[in-house]
Design an enzyme around this catalytic site. Structure first.
Site, PDB file in Angstrom:
ATOM      1  N   PRO A 187       0.807  -1.083   0.159  1.00 58.91           N
ATOM      2  CA  PRO A 187       0.049   0.237  -0.154  1.00 58.91           C
ATOM      3  C   PRO A 187       0.933   1.285  -0.060  1.00 58.91           C
ATOM      4  CG  PRO A 187      -0.041  -1.008   2.059  1.00 58.91           C
ATOM      5  CD  PRO A 187       0.786  -1.708   1.206  1.00 58.91           C
ATOM      6  N   ASP A 228       4.410   0.836 -11.852  1.00 62.88           N
ATOM      7  CA  ASP A 228       3.727   1.990 -12.110  1.00 62.88           C
ATOM      8  C   ASP A 228       4.239   3.233 -11.150  1.00 62.88           C
ATOM      9  OD1 ASP A 228       1.840   0.855 -13.590  1.00 62.88           O
ATOM     10  OD2 ASP A 228       0.899  -0.008 -11.885  1.00 62.88           O
ATOM     11  N   LYS A 249       1.637   6.740 -14.411  1.00 61.57           N
ATOM     12  CA  LYS A 249       1.709   8.209 -14.111  1.00 61.57           C
ATOM     13  C   LYS A 249       1.453   8.399 -12.490  1.00 61.57           C
ATOM     14  CE  LYS A 249      -3.154   9.476 -14.754  1.00 61.57           C
ATOM     15  NZ  LYS A 249      -4.125  10.110 -15.845  1.00 61.57           N
ATOM     16  N   GLY A 260      -0.196  -1.918  -4.352  1.00 65.70           N
ATOM     17  CA  GLY A 260      -1.214  -2.532  -3.676  1.00 65.70           C
ATOM     18  C   GLY A 260      -0.996  -3.898  -4.117  1.00 65.70           C
ATOM     19  N   ASP A 261      -2.223  -4.571  -4.713  1.00 60.60           N
ATOM     20  CA  ASP A 261      -2.322  -5.996  -4.987  1.00 60.60           C
ATOM     21  C   ASP A 261      -2.440  -5.956  -6.524  1.00 60.60           C
ATOM     22  OD1 ASP A 261      -3.002  -9.095  -4.301  1.00 60.60           O
ATOM     23  OD2 ASP A 261      -4.309  -8.301  -6.090  1.00 60.60           O
ATOM     24  N   THR A 276      -3.297  -4.943  -0.428  1.00 56.41           N
ATOM     25  CA  THR A 276      -4.326  -3.709  -0.998  1.00 56.41           C
ATOM     26  C   THR A 276      -4.456  -2.650  -0.160  1.00 56.41           C
ATOM     27  OG1 THR A 276      -6.003  -3.416  -2.544  1.00 56.41           O
ATOM     28  CG2 THR A 276      -6.547  -4.672  -0.491  1.00 56.41           C
ATOM     29  N   MET A 295      -9.804   5.414  -5.809  1.00 60.32           N
ATOM     30  CA  MET A 295      -9.937   6.286  -7.011  1.00 60.32           C
ATOM     31  C   MET A 295     -11.185   7.114  -6.579  1.00 60.32           C
ATOM     32  SD  MET A 295      -8.737   3.884  -9.904  1.00 60.32           S
ATOM     33  CE  MET A 295      -9.484   2.272  -9.375  1.00 60.32           C
TER      34      MET A 295
END
Ligand code: SAH
Length: 263
Positions: free
Chosen positions: A21, A44, A66, A99-100, A128, A181
């Protein structure tokens, strides 16, 4: 000897690894070992610099995301092709995701593509954000007095758009929601839940930079959390937790404070 850049008879394995996380030491032991021994790492945004420092200097490192969201801006097809190309060269490839890998991380799509291409892959789980953030904020997500269900929800889509397939009435009836998100749409997400019957005084929290040094937790209720988060200037990455489990945070903090002062 076979050159490492020639297509190899035996493709390398692609490991879809969850980085956890936020904090670098929340990756799994298996994930860390694979990261250290990989020939290629495609990662990422939101991957801690200390974790990236574990990649071998001899390995190739490719950034495919990003800042702000773990879901990359690099086209998904480009990532698929990149993973497959390196594996076909016989390399061990780590696809590192926050996360996962399979929780709102498109790990499933990558695995599907690799399987179709006949490339061996392994999914290595990660903690996660919902679990990491709630643990760090002292929210016991499935406390026995806080209901019997937790739902992981994506808040990525505009709640008023056709892309958003969430059933607000169903969500409003569940005990605990963790919304990934969702910061951009927090006003409309909370309004939709309220309109669907969730009580305005349902406990809610927004957790920013979970498990990282700049972590902040904003406490409120369904009716107030959006305004409180905006007033506090919360930025991505942040996660929204709504439900009775959030109430236990206060209780745990008070008990911990008491224990601290009486020792
Ligand atoms: N695969 C990831 C989720 C990717 S979606 C996982 O399993 O956790 C990206 C979203 O995750 C962000 O928009 C945010 O809601 C959440 N997120 C990721 N890292 C976070 C962090 N350190 N603190 C709070 N939220 C975070």
């Amino acid at each position: 000897m076979l050159s490492r850049l020639e297509p190899s008879a035996r493709p390398g394995t692609v490991y879809l690894v969850g980085a956890g996380p936020g904090s670098a030491d929340l990756i799994t032991v298996r994930g860390l070992k694979l990261l250290q021994s990989a020939d290629v790492v495609a990662h990422d945004a939101l991957i801690h610099a200390e974790l990236l420092a574990e990649i071998s200097p001899a390995a190739e490192r490719v950034f495919v995301g990003k800042r702000g969201y773990c879901v990359g801006s690099t086209r998904q097809e480009t990532i698929h092709e990149l993973l497959a190309r390196h594996a076909r060269e016989g390399r061990s490839v780590v696809r590192l995701k926050c996360g996962d890998p399979c929780v709102f991380g498109r790990g499933g799509e990558e695995a599907e593509y690799l399987a179709e291409q006949g490339i061996p892959f392994e999914i290595v789980p990660g903690v996660t954000t919902a679990l990491g953030a709630c643990a760090a904020a002292n929210i016991p997500l499935t406390h026995r007095e806080a209901g019997q269900v937790v739902a992981f929800v994506t808040g990525h889509f505009d709640p008023d758009s056709a892309e958003c397939k969430l059933d607000w009435a169903a969500l409003a009836g569940l005990s605990n929601l963790v919304i990934y998100m969702g910061l951009r749409h927090v006003e409309r997400i909370t309004a939709k839940l309220a309109a669907a019957g969730m009580p305005g005084d349902t406990p809610a929290a927004v957790i920013e930079n979970a498990t990282l040094p700049g972590m902040r937790t904003i406490d409120g209720e369904l009716a107030t959390i959006a305004g409180l988060a905006r007033a506090a200037g919360v930025q991505a990455p942040a996660i929204i937790v709504i439900g009775p489990a959030v109430r236990f945070r206060d209780r745990l903090l008070q008990l911990a404070e008491l224990a601290h002062t009486s020792n």
